[in-house]
Design an enzyme around this catalytic site. Structure first.
Site, PDB file in Angstrom:
ATOM      1  N   HIS A 132      74.833 -25.260  33.866  1.00  0.00           N
ATOM      2  CA  HIS A 132      73.800 -25.391  35.025  1.00  0.00           C
ATOM      3  C   HIS A 132      73.006 -24.254  35.568  1.00  0.00           C
ATOM      4  O   HIS A 132      73.492 -22.790  35.984  1.00  0.00           O
ATOM      5  CB  HIS A 132      75.065 -25.459  36.256  1.00  0.00           C
ATOM      6  CG  HIS A 132      75.234 -26.796  36.594  1.00  0.00           C
ATOM      7  ND1 HIS A 132      74.338 -27.659  37.448  1.00  0.00           N
ATOM      8  CD2 HIS A 132      76.300 -27.766  36.130  1.00  0.00           C
ATOM      9  CE1 HIS A 132      75.936 -28.784  37.419  1.00  0.00           C
ATOM     10  NE2 HIS A 132      76.819 -28.753  36.697  1.00  0.00           N
ATOM     11  N   GLU A 134      70.807 -24.031  36.800  1.00  0.00           N
ATOM     12  CA  GLU A 134      70.309 -23.335  38.665  1.00  0.00           C
ATOM     13  C   GLU A 134      71.592 -22.469  39.142  1.00  0.00           C
ATOM     14  O   GLU A 134      70.904 -22.202  40.543  1.00  0.00           O
ATOM     15  CB  GLU A 134      69.481 -24.920  39.158  1.00  0.00           C
ATOM     16  CG  GLU A 134      70.793 -25.201  39.772  1.00  0.00           C
ATOM     17  CD  GLU A 134      72.207 -25.970  39.237  1.00  0.00           C
ATOM     18  OE1 GLU A 134      71.442 -25.806  37.217  1.00  0.00           O
ATOM     19  OE2 GLU A 134      72.479 -27.178  38.881  1.00  0.00           O
ATOM     20  N   CYS A 152      73.602 -31.355  33.148  1.00  0.00           N
ATOM     21  CA  CYS A 152      75.183 -31.662  33.880  1.00  0.00           C
ATOM     22  C   CYS A 152      74.777 -32.796  33.629  1.00  0.00           C
ATOM     23  O   CYS A 152      75.026 -34.449  32.732  1.00  0.00           O
ATOM     24  CB  CYS A 152      76.134 -30.994  34.154  1.00  0.00           C
ATOM     25  SG  CYS A 152      77.286 -31.321  34.362  1.00  0.00           S
TER      26      CYS A 152
HETATM   27  N1  GLN Z   1      80.785 -34.945  35.989  1.00  0.00           N
HETATM   28  C1  GLN Z   1      79.705 -34.829  36.914  1.00  0.00           C
HETATM   29  C2  GLN Z   1      79.204 -36.903  36.190  1.00  0.00           C
HETATM   30  O1  GLN Z   1      79.483 -37.560  35.391  1.00  0.00           O
HETATM   31  C3  GLN Z   1      78.936 -34.340  36.263  1.00  0.00           C
HETATM   32  C4  GLN Z   1      78.985 -32.505  36.997  1.00  0.00           C
HETATM   33  C5  GLN Z   1      78.224 -31.895  37.022  1.00  0.00           C
HETATM   34  O2  GLN Z   1      76.569 -32.504  37.529  1.00  0.00           O
HETATM   35  N2  GLN Z   1      78.224 -30.722  37.901  1.00  0.00           N
HETATM   36  O3  GLN Z   1      78.561 -37.063  36.300  1.00  0.00           O
END
Ligand code: GLN
Length: 204
Positions: free
Chosen positions: A182, A184, A86
């Site tokens: 995610h 995790e 992410c």
């Molecule tokens: N939108 C977040 C970012 O750009 C990422 C969100 C997340 O890691 N759940 O940092």
């Protein structure tokens, strides 16, 4: 030989990744240890690194300030496997913009020639779960958890592992893997197990 797998512990889902990696290593019966790392010295000891989900602007900026960014870059360029989750996937890119506010000019690790759109599926309230398949790495029907998730809007020379709603949500190039979702936050260890094996193979 035992492998050391680090989690970049600047901000974000650090403990959750420790748990998933420890459980994966136990299930696989692999000879590997898990480390929470922050400084360039700590990172330099690692054989693999997870860049967790969280806030990519914070992780990038703090990594720039404490020298972690430079060390991670050197290690990955010399072959260390990295899993960017992410926000961590945002940081793998050489180009990121936000769906709402446009270009963010944030510090990036710049490993992959991809265009990243942050918050591509909407804000926190639009979080969702979806089944994701990454057949080329032997993972199917994986429970993808998307929270303010990014997507890749243009992928140069990288392998697309998965798409959701026409958007690219998982990629791989050599030892570099990124997921919009995610791993995790689920009990399914498939992605972390895949990464543990990748680190072990790259060390052998
Ligand atoms: N939108 C977040 C970012 O750009 C990422 C969100 C997340 O890691 N759940 O940092």
């Amino acid at each position: 030989m035992s492998a050391k797998i680090g989690i970049l512990a600047i901000q974000g889902d650090v403990i959750e990744n420790v748990s998933s990696l420890v459980a994966s290593i136990a299930d696989l019966n692999q000879d590997a240890t898990v480390h929470v790392v922050k400084t360039p010295e700590e990172i330099s000891e690692m054989d693999g690194l997870v860049i967790p989900g969280g806030e990519s602007t914070t992780i990038g900026q703090m990594s720039l300030v404490n020298g972690a960014l430079k060390e991670v870059k050197q290690k990955v360029e010399s072959g260390m496997p990295v899993l960017g989750i992410c926000a961590g996937m945002v940081l793998l890119a050489n180009n990121a913009s936000d769906k709402v506010i446009g270009e963010t000019k944030q510090p990036l690790f710049d490993f992959l020639d991809i265009k990243l759109e942050r918050n591509s599926f909407g804000r926190q309230k639009q979080s969702f779960e979806a089944d994701i398949s990454m057949d080329s790495i032997g993972i199917s029907n994986y429970p993808g958890i998307f929270i303010r998730a990014p997507a890749i809007s243009s992928a140069g020379d990288v392998e697309v592992l998965a798409k959701f709603n026409e958007k690219i949500v998982a990629i791989k190039k050599g030892n570099i893997i990124g997921t919009s979702f995610h791993p995790e936050l689920t009990d399914d260890l498939a992605v972390h197990k895949y990464f543990v094996n990748l680190v072990k193979e790259s060390k052998n």
